[in-house]
Write a protein that holds these residues in place. Sequence first.
Motif, short mmCIF file in Angstrom:
data_model
loop_
_atom_site.label_atom_id
_atom_site.label_comp_id
_atom_site.label_asym_id
_atom_site.label_seq_id
_atom_site.Cartn_x
_atom_site.Cartn_y
_atom_site.Cartn_z
N ASP A 137 45.17 43.10 52.65
CA ASP A 137 44.35 42.53 53.72
C ASP A 137 44.22 43.48 54.90
O ASP A 137 44.26 43.05 56.06
CB ASP A 137 44.94 41.19 54.18
CG ASP A 137 45.14 40.22 53.03
OD1 ASP A 137 44.20 40.05 52.22
OD2 ASP A 137 46.25 39.65 52.92
N LYS A 187 45.56 45.35 47.71
CA LYS A 187 44.71 44.20 47.43
C LYS A 187 43.95 43.79 48.68
O LYS A 187 44.50 43.79 49.79
CB LYS A 187 45.57 43.03 46.93
CG LYS A 187 44.79 41.79 46.53
CD LYS A 187 45.73 40.72 46.00
CE LYS A 187 44.97 39.47 45.58
NZ LYS A 187 45.88 38.41 45.07
N ASN A 188 42.67 43.47 48.51
CA ASN A 188 41.83 42.94 49.59
C ASN A 188 41.80 43.90 50.79
O ASN A 188 42.09 43.51 51.93
CB ASN A 188 42.31 41.56 50.04
CG ASN A 188 42.27 40.54 48.94
OD1 ASN A 188 41.49 40.65 47.98
ND2 ASN A 188 43.11 39.51 49.04
N ASN A 213 40.27 44.31 44.39
CA ASN A 213 39.33 44.01 45.47
C ASN A 213 39.46 45.01 46.62
O ASN A 213 39.62 44.64 47.79
CB ASN A 213 39.52 42.58 45.99
CG ASN A 213 38.41 42.14 46.93
OD1 ASN A 213 37.26 42.57 46.79
ND2 ASN A 213 38.74 41.29 47.89
#
Length: 264
Positions: A137, A187-188, A213
């Motif tokens: 994130d 991730k992300n 992602n």
Amino acid sequence: MTRELLNEQIYPLQLRDSRDVSLSGVSVIGLQSPDLPWRVVKEMWDGDALLVKHCEGTVTVQDVFFRNIEDGFGPGEGLDHWTLERAWMEEIRDDVIENDDLVPGQILNCLIDGCFVFLSQRAPDGRVAELTTVVRDSLIRITAQPHDGAEGKPWRDRFIVTGEDGIGRAPGMFFKWADSSGRVEMKNCILHMGAVSINGPDDMRFPPGVYKNVTLVWTGKEPYPVPLPAGVTVTSDEEVWHMARREWINRLADSHPGLRFALE
């Protein structure tokens, strides 16, 4: 926590000789000229905004703002694990995270903007370590910074671009990595870069690991020069980065020290 300053210019914050420590809500801002080349900053201010030394257990760092510093965060040998969360770092002149002691850790919900190298994970003694560094994130933008080459490495000069102001610039890379430095789980995340690294294309490779992602905003003149792992997609749309950055800042709590500087 013991705050023992070895050199307050290059190690302004230190966590030393403690166990299971945390730090939050602080800012460190360098006052040196942003036009100084990498070599000069390295020679004069080769330190971390936050240095961890002789600590055990875990270290948790949250809601910090670092700008115009040689290195950002240096987790030290002896730790079991470290966490860097909601950190906002701008114009870091070398390594944002200097994890050369190869300690497992995680980077969560951070904004790394306009920096030279994101993650250094390369032990100077070449030892092998089985560790995983988690990145989730987060937004990471590597930009060209003032650079006038390096002694004994003239081949680097061809990657330096001189601007209209007469200053040569080149970017670093996302990962400064050795083959024995473990794995990444990303991730992300959204990454941004716009030119070939000062070290050349080979150092633009992604380390082994799992990527899910992950979007790379690449604005270089040619395609990204090395293969990308599964789970990483490429776009040239810079608005992807700008929108994600705006959203990240808008989500910050009013107490985050980075907000004050963003509004100046």
